[in-house]
Design a protein around this motif. Structure first.
Motif, PDB file in Angstrom:
ATOM      1  N   VAL A  23       1.154  -0.972  -0.013  1.00  0.00           N
ATOM      2  CA  VAL A  23       0.133   0.064  -0.066  1.00  0.00           C
ATOM      3  C   VAL A  23       0.579   1.242  -0.278  1.00  0.00           C
ATOM      4  CG1 VAL A  23      -2.046   1.556   1.633  1.00  0.00           C
ATOM      5  CG2 VAL A  23      -1.839  -1.111   1.279  1.00  0.00           C
ATOM      6  N   LYS A  25      -0.314   4.294  -1.160  1.00  0.00           N
ATOM      7  CA  LYS A  25      -0.312   5.516  -0.820  1.00  0.00           C
ATOM      8  C   LYS A  25       0.307   6.926  -0.102  1.00  0.00           C
ATOM      9  CE  LYS A  25      -4.133   4.181   3.007  1.00  0.00           C
ATOM     10  NZ  LYS A  25      -5.252   4.331   3.270  1.00  0.00           N
ATOM     11  N   GLU A  45      -3.134   1.825  -3.988  1.00  0.00           N
ATOM     12  CA  GLU A  45      -3.694   3.016  -3.788  1.00  0.00           C
ATOM     13  C   GLU A  45      -5.190   3.279  -3.377  1.00  0.00           C
ATOM     14  OE1 GLU A  45      -1.366   6.090  -4.021  1.00  0.00           O
ATOM     15  OE2 GLU A  45       0.290   4.408  -4.180  1.00  0.00           O
ATOM     16  N   ASN A  46      -5.121   4.772  -2.244  1.00  0.00           N
ATOM     17  CA  ASN A  46      -6.709   4.532  -2.255  1.00  0.00           C
ATOM     18  C   ASN A  46      -7.170   6.162  -2.921  1.00  0.00           C
ATOM     19  OD1 ASN A  46      -5.360   6.831  -0.640  1.00  0.00           O
ATOM     20  ND2 ASN A  46      -6.668   6.259   1.322  1.00  0.00           N
ATOM     21  N   LYS A  47      -6.791   6.645  -3.726  1.00  0.00           N
ATOM     22  CA  LYS A  47      -6.828   7.978  -4.433  1.00  0.00           C
ATOM     23  C   LYS A  47      -5.829   7.780  -6.015  1.00  0.00           C
ATOM     24  CE  LYS A  47      -7.095  11.302  -0.545  1.00  0.00           C
ATOM     25  NZ  LYS A  47      -7.149  10.855  -0.120  1.00  0.00           N
ATOM     26  N   MET A  66      -6.734  -0.674  -6.952  1.00  0.00           N
ATOM     27  CA  MET A  66      -7.716   0.282  -6.128  1.00  0.00           C
ATOM     28  C   MET A  66      -8.123   0.191  -4.823  1.00  0.00           C
ATOM     29  SD  MET A  66      -8.460   3.587  -5.913  1.00  0.00           S
ATOM     30  CE  MET A  66      -9.908   4.839  -5.179  1.00  0.00           C
ATOM     31  N   ILE A  67      -7.223   0.642  -3.667  1.00  0.00           N
ATOM     32  CA  ILE A  67      -8.405  -0.139  -2.587  1.00  0.00           C
ATOM     33  C   ILE A  67      -9.473   0.509  -2.003  1.00  0.00           C
ATOM     34  CG2 ILE A  67      -5.947  -1.604  -2.435  1.00  0.00           C
ATOM     35  CD1 ILE A  67      -5.236   0.477   0.258  1.00  0.00           C
ATOM     36  N   GLY A  68      -8.734   2.044  -2.212  1.00  0.00           N
ATOM     37  CA  GLY A  68     -10.070   2.553  -1.422  1.00  0.00           C
ATOM     38  C   GLY A  68     -11.045   3.133  -2.158  1.00  0.00           C
ATOM     39  N   HIS A  69     -12.382   4.136  -1.029  1.00  0.00           N
ATOM     40  CA  HIS A  69     -13.916   3.890  -1.351  1.00  0.00           C
ATOM     41  C   HIS A  69     -13.476   4.408  -2.555  1.00  0.00           C
ATOM     42  CE1 HIS A  69     -17.525   4.268  -1.253  1.00  0.00           C
ATOM     43  NE2 HIS A  69     -17.915   5.525  -1.593  1.00  0.00           N
ATOM     44  N   GLY A  87     -12.545  -2.078  -3.802  1.00  0.00           N
ATOM     45  CA  GLY A  87     -14.214  -1.429  -2.999  1.00  0.00           C
ATOM     46  C   GLY A  87     -15.254  -1.371  -3.282  1.00  0.00           C
ATOM     47  N   ARG A 207      -3.326  -6.275   2.225  1.00  0.00           N
ATOM     48  CA  ARG A 207      -2.675  -4.865   1.909  1.00  0.00           C
ATOM     49  C   ARG A 207      -1.501  -4.095   2.908  1.00  0.00           C
ATOM     50  NH1 ARG A 207      -8.290  -6.339   2.476  1.00  0.00           N
ATOM     51  NH2 ARG A 207      -8.706  -4.325   3.711  1.00  0.00           N
TER      52      ARG A 207
END
Length: 220
Positions: A23, A25, A45-47, A66-69, A87, A207
């Motif tokens: 991860v 980010k 990344e989450n963004k 892509m791991i974020g909302h 997600g 993650r």
């Protein structure tokens, strides 16, 4: 920075069948390059904007997760390269991913995010909502996505019993629905603080950020 040593330490503790998502980010390009040079190829990344700029700057054999909302209106920016979206928590999101993947003649792998944490702050679908999505006739029309498994985020706690309960619930649910949907082979759960427990309870994708890169750089 001991990124190479940290990576090796983690790889020595996880089974071969478990995918390590580093991860990255908030981390600079140089840190990711260092992890890449040490053999790591999967980064999370989450963004979306941050992931896009890193994709442009780094080697193209990196597998970006892509791991974020996920905000639906931003899917188009990563549809040409993202490998796995962790997600996914609505049918509308799946529809948008399919639409954007089609433009690039790609099939994008997705995980449905289950809500297993007791915290209200965590996103996710209930188990019954996941079953409804998987059974949907409309889902069969989506040719440019593949639902390959489930993802869950446990409560942020040191209470091992609670974590065990949350991870176990998702593992049990996955086993149950795999009888009907055998392609749901990925179970993404576990982060820096709890990944050994998550692996012992069925996770095959973890993650991990701070245990590799150190504490995150939050920008005000």
């Amino acid at each position: 920075m001991m990124i190479k040593e940290n990576l090796q330490k983690i790889k020595d503790t996880i089974p071969q069948n478990v995918t390590l998502v580093a991860v990255s980010k908030t981390k600079p390009i140089a840190d990711i390059q260092e992890a890449y040079d040490a053999g790591q190829r999967v980064f999370g990344e989450n963004k979306i904007q941050e992931m896009v700029s890193k994709y442009d700057a780094l080697p193209k054999d990196i597998e970006w997760h892509m791991i974020g909302h996920l905000q639906r209106n931003k899917v188009k920016y990563m549809a040409h390269f993202v490998s796995l979206i962790h997600g996914v928590d609505s049918f509308k999101t799946l529809k948008e991913i399919d639409k954007q993947a089609k433009k690039h003649n790609r099939v994008i792998n997705c995980l449905l995010q289950a809500k297993i944490a007791k915290e209200d702050s965590k996103f996710g679908l209930s188990f019954s909502e996941i079953e409804t999505i998987l059974a949907s006739e409309e889902l069969k029309e989506f040719k440019n996505i593949a639902i390959v498994g489930l993802m869950g985020m446990a409560t942020f706690t040191h209470d091992k019993d609670q974590l065990t309960e949350e991870f176990s619930s998702l593992n049990d649910f996955q086993k149950k629905i795999q009888e009907k949907y055998p392609k749901l082979t990925t179970l993404s759960m576990g982060m820096s603080g709890d990944y050994p427990l998550a692996i012992s309870l069925g996770s095959n994708m973890v993650r991990i950020g701070s245990s590799i890169f150190g504490v995150r750089n939050y920008i005000a």
